[in-house]
Design a protein around this motif. Sequence first.
Motif, PDB file in Angstrom:
ATOM      1  N   GLY A  46       0.747  -1.331  -0.344  1.00 49.16           N
ATOM      2  CA  GLY A  46      -0.067  -0.405   0.061  1.00 49.16           C
ATOM      3  C   GLY A  46       1.057   0.978   0.530  1.00 49.16           C
ATOM      4  N   LYS A  57      -2.717   4.284   1.176  1.00 52.59           N
ATOM      5  CA  LYS A  57      -3.898   4.449   2.208  1.00 52.59           C
ATOM      6  C   LYS A  57      -5.051   5.674   2.677  1.00 52.59           C
ATOM      7  CE  LYS A  57       0.167   3.286   5.253  1.00 52.59           C
ATOM      8  NZ  LYS A  57       0.099   1.850   5.013  1.00 52.59           N
ATOM      9  N   ASN A 109      -8.775  -3.120   1.099  1.00 55.08           N
ATOM     10  CA  ASN A 109      -7.053  -2.585   2.224  1.00 55.08           C
ATOM     11  C   ASN A 109      -6.737  -1.405   2.208  1.00 55.08           C
ATOM     12  OD1 ASN A 109      -5.153  -5.139   1.664  1.00 55.08           O
ATOM     13  ND2 ASN A 109      -5.776  -5.496  -0.048  1.00 55.08           N
ATOM     14  N   TRP A 114      -4.121  -1.325   5.118  1.00 54.95           N
ATOM     15  CA  TRP A 114      -3.044  -1.846   4.695  1.00 54.95           C
ATOM     16  C   TRP A 114      -1.925  -2.464   5.606  1.00 54.95           C
ATOM     17  CZ3 TRP A 114      -2.639  -3.268  -0.443  1.00 54.95           C
ATOM     18  CH2 TRP A 114      -2.582  -2.711  -1.142  1.00 54.95           C
TER      19      TRP A 114
END
Length: 114
Positions: A46, A57, A109, A114
């Motif tokens: 990420g 993020k 995610n 993440w």
Amino acid sequence: MRILLLILLLAIALFNVTFISPALAAETSNGAKIFEANCASCHIGGGNILIAEKTLKKEALSKYLKNYDNDSIQAIIHQVEYGKNAMPAFKDKLTPEEILQVAAYVFQNAEQGW
């Protein structure tokens, strides 16, 4: 009464973050494979090896992707399709279904940190 309402709202929010629909789960499973093959070299875990602040993020997506806060999946799809700056466009490399799958994976995610 306020505390009960607050607990109910927190429970609903937690449920929405914790449990994803089976369709989204399938999308993210395939999306993980597509991500690994096409995106992970720059966005491992990420992150972003080229522009450190432009990670995957949630906070960065919200800051750097137009309309992320209103329509997160569509904002990610647009970014994957057209790219921007150092990120290449994948519109001609991935099918629309693959782009949707990788967008669902990135969104999930990002939501989970993440």
